[in-house]
Design a protein around this motif. Structure first.
Motif, mmCIF file in Angstrom:
data_model
loop_
_atom_site.group_PDB
_atom_site.id
_atom_site.type_symbol
_atom_site.label_atom_id
_atom_site.label_comp_id
_atom_site.label_asym_id
_atom_site.label_seq_id
_atom_site.Cartn_x
_atom_site.Cartn_y
_atom_site.Cartn_z
ATOM 1 N N LYS A 271 1.810 15.147 -2.351
ATOM 2 C CA LYS A 271 2.115 16.578 -2.305
ATOM 3 C C LYS A 271 0.921 17.412 -1.844
ATOM 4 N N ILE A 272 -0.219 16.762 -1.691
ATOM 5 C CA ILE A 272 -1.429 17.478 -1.257
ATOM 6 C C ILE A 272 -1.507 17.479 0.269
ATOM 7 N N LYS A 273 -1.590 18.656 0.842
ATOM 8 C CA LYS A 273 -1.657 18.784 2.292
ATOM 9 C C LYS A 273 -2.921 18.127 2.836
ATOM 10 N N GLY A 274 -2.760 17.316 3.851
ATOM 11 C CA GLY A 274 -3.890 16.621 4.457
ATOM 12 C C GLY A 274 -3.931 15.142 4.135
ATOM 13 N N VAL A 275 -3.120 14.706 3.161
ATOM 14 C CA VAL A 275 -3.020 13.267 2.877
ATOM 15 C C VAL A 275 -2.205 12.621 3.991
ATOM 16 N N LYS A 276 -2.727 11.563 4.564
ATOM 17 C CA LYS A 276 -2.118 10.931 5.729
ATOM 18 C C LYS A 276 -1.361 9.647 5.401
ATOM 19 N N LYS A 277 -1.862 8.899 4.422
ATOM 20 C CA LYS A 277 -1.306 7.560 4.216
ATOM 21 C C LYS A 277 -1.610 7.082 2.803
ATOM 22 N N ILE A 278 -0.682 6.293 2.269
ATOM 23 C CA ILE A 278 -0.904 5.603 0.997
ATOM 24 C C ILE A 278 -0.796 4.112 1.255
ATOM 25 N N THR A 279 -1.798 3.375 0.819
ATOM 26 C CA THR A 279 -1.760 1.920 0.945
ATOM 27 C C THR A 279 -2.232 1.316 -0.367
ATOM 28 N N ALA A 280 -2.479 0.010 -0.395
ATOM 29 C CA ALA A 280 -2.906 -0.654 -1.634
ATOM 30 C C ALA A 280 -3.798 -1.833 -1.317
ATOM 31 N N GLY A 281 -4.505 -2.292 -2.352
ATOM 32 C CA GLY A 281 -5.406 -3.425 -2.189
ATOM 33 C C GLY A 281 -4.772 -4.717 -2.670
ATOM 34 N N ASN A 282 -4.863 -5.737 -1.849
ATOM 35 C CA ASN A 282 -4.411 -7.066 -2.275
ATOM 36 C C ASN A 282 -5.244 -8.135 -1.591
ATOM 37 N N TYR A 283 -5.110 -9.317 -2.102
ATOM 38 C CA TYR A 283 -5.927 -10.437 -1.619
ATOM 39 C C TYR A 283 -5.028 -11.594 -1.236
ATOM 40 N N GLU A 284 -3.917 -11.216 -0.578
ATOM 41 C CA GLU A 284 -2.926 -12.176 -0.076
ATOM 42 C C GLU A 284 -2.381 -13.060 -1.195
ATOM 43 N N GLY A 285 -2.292 -12.490 -2.400
ATOM 44 C CA GLY A 285 -1.725 -13.227 -3.520
ATOM 45 C C GLY A 285 -2.661 -14.216 -4.179
ATOM 46 N N LYS A 286 -3.942 -14.184 -3.824
ATOM 47 C CA LYS A 286 -4.902 -15.159 -4.351
ATOM 48 C C LYS A 286 -5.568 -14.699 -5.651
ATOM 49 N N LEU A 287 -5.439 -13.403 -5.981
ATOM 50 C CA LEU A 287 -6.120 -12.874 -7.156
ATOM 51 C C LEU A 287 -5.238 -12.897 -8.399
ATOM 52 N N GLY A 288 -4.036 -12.347 -8.293
ATOM 53 C CA GLY A 288 -3.172 -12.239 -9.463
ATOM 54 C C GLY A 288 -1.725 -12.543 -9.134
ATOM 55 N N LYS A 289 -0.938 -12.765 -10.182
ATOM 56 C CA LYS A 289 0.456 -13.168 -9.979
ATOM 57 C C LYS A 289 1.399 -11.988 -9.786
ATOM 58 N N TYR A 290 0.915 -10.765 -10.005
ATOM 59 C CA TYR A 290 1.775 -9.594 -9.870
ATOM 60 C C TYR A 290 1.581 -8.962 -8.500
ATOM 61 N N GLN A 291 2.664 -8.790 -7.772
ATOM 62 C CA GLN A 291 2.644 -8.129 -6.480
ATOM 63 C C GLN A 291 3.570 -6.920 -6.548
ATOM 64 N N ILE A 292 2.973 -5.745 -6.688
ATOM 65 C CA ILE A 292 3.742 -4.513 -6.850
ATOM 66 C C ILE A 292 3.872 -3.847 -5.486
ATOM 67 N N LYS A 293 5.069 -3.947 -4.910
ATOM 68 C CA LYS A 293 5.308 -3.434 -3.571
ATOM 69 C C LYS A 293 5.497 -1.916 -3.605
ATOM 70 N N LEU A 294 4.709 -1.240 -2.801
ATOM 71 C CA LEU A 294 4.689 0.220 -2.848
ATOM 72 C C LEU A 294 6.048 0.834 -2.559
ATOM 73 N N ARG A 295 6.708 0.367 -1.537
ATOM 74 C CA ARG A 295 7.973 0.986 -1.138
ATOM 75 C C ARG A 295 9.068 0.750 -2.180
ATOM 76 N N GLU A 296 8.997 -0.375 -2.866
ATOM 77 C CA GLU A 296 10.017 -0.664 -3.881
ATOM 78 C C GLU A 296 9.898 0.264 -5.089
ATOM 79 N N LEU A 297 8.755 0.902 -5.258
ATOM 80 C CA LEU A 297 8.598 1.844 -6.366
ATOM 81 C C LEU A 297 9.528 3.048 -6.209
ATOM 82 N N PHE A 298 9.983 3.296 -4.971
ATOM 83 C CA PHE A 298 10.787 4.485 -4.707
ATOM 84 C C PHE A 298 12.212 4.175 -4.275
ATOM 85 N N GLU A 299 12.603 2.920 -4.392
ATOM 86 C CA GLU A 299 13.967 2.534 -4.033
ATOM 87 C C GLU A 299 14.903 2.659 -5.226
#
Length: 299
Positions: A271-299
């Motif tokens: 909602k803040i003007k000037g924000v261009k993109k939202i992404t997330a940090g992952n390590y191709e599944g090598k760090l943890g067993k939980y993969q929280i997909k950003l787009r699925e949070l809003f489906e």
């Protein structure tokens, strides 16, 4: 996908299991409860180099605490059960028991296990402590110069989640910071989560492993591909119109709580003007067993 005109990258935040405690600290005034909670959660940003991850979850009014006094719920997190119990004992013993008028109670619902932190703390009483039942709870009353320190006998712990995250990419550093602040404020309304970094915001960013293996003392180093000042000098992950990046990291008592924290935080940031993109940090599944997909949070 876009939300409020901000592009949400089709990626996931990689989170990992962690043992979590949830502790209620009360005191004679809100000020002293906040001081104790702040001290007890210090040096608790990341287990990369901190002894635990910790943070203040929320304020609890007197009407909802066992002893009718203002309080704050904190979370202390550790990869190992034994390590968590040690951190609870040390942080409560050194940072809460030493703070004027405080008391501590278990605030973990649906605990997987109980640890005898209060039982161990009682030995500070040097034999003068007293076992009692107060507010429907088994407690120890430990005599101190400031009166009595009340601690619940046992505290619940459970397997929670650490490392839920998202990155806010904006046109300027000031915009990114404003959006990150809005995100943290929104996350504060979610029960069961904390944002353990300073003010809830990660300024540095990091990657797993150091770039130069000679530096054994540096477990992780800067996330160089996300550094705006390195644009034009290296291959970067930042779009041309992005000059400010902040990360929000969320820990919680359940996957559902962390997801809700991420969802609300992202909504607030977009909602803040000037924000261009939202992404997330992952390590191709090598760090943890939980993969929280950003787009699925809003489906």
């Amino acid at each position: 996908m876009e939300i409020n005109g901000v592009y949400i990258e089709d990626t996931f935040a990689e989170a990992f299991p962690i043992w979590v405690s949830r502790i209620l600290i009360t005191a004679a005034t809100k000020r002293w409860a906040k001081i104790a909670a702040t001290e007890a959660t210090g040096f608790g940003t990341s287990v990369i180099m901190c002894p635990a991850e910790a943070g203040i979850e929320k304020y609890v009014p007197p009407s909802k605490t066992p002893d009718g006094r203002p309080g704050f719920i904190i979370q202390i997190c550790h990869p190992k059960k034994k390590g968590l119990e040690e951190q609870m004992l040390e942080r409560i013993g050194q940072c809460v028991l030493t703070c004027p008028t405080t008391a501590v109670f278990d605030a973990m619902e649906d605990a997987d296990e109980k640890v005898k932190v209060g039982f161990k703390l009682k030995f500070f009483g040097d034999g003068f402590e007293e076992k009692a039942e107060m507010y429907g709870r088994k407690v120890y009353k430990i005599p101190i110069m400031g009166g009595e320190f009340i601690t619940e006998s046992t505290f619940g712990i459970k397997k929670g989640i650490a490392g839920g995250n998202f990155f806010i990419l904006a046109d300027t550093n000031a915009t990114a910071l404003l959006a990150a602040e809005a995100a943290v404020d929104a996350i504060k309304n979610v029960d069961g989560v904390i944002t353990p970094f300073p003010g809830g915001i990660v300024a540095s960013g990091s990657k797993v492993g150091a770039s130069n293996p000679k530096y054994k003392f540096m477990v992780a180093t800067t996330n160089h591909k996300m550094c705006p000042t390195l644009k034009g000098k290296i291959e970067t992950d930042l779009p041309e119109d992005v000059n400010g990046v902040y990360e929000i990291v969320i820990n919680g008592i359940s996957e559902e709580a962390v997801k809700e924290g991420m969802r609300r935080g992202i909504l607030a940031a977009t909602k803040i003007k000037g924000v261009k993109k939202i992404t997330a940090g992952n390590y191709e599944g090598k760090l943890g067993k939980y993969q929280i997909k950003l787009r699925e949070l809003f489906e």
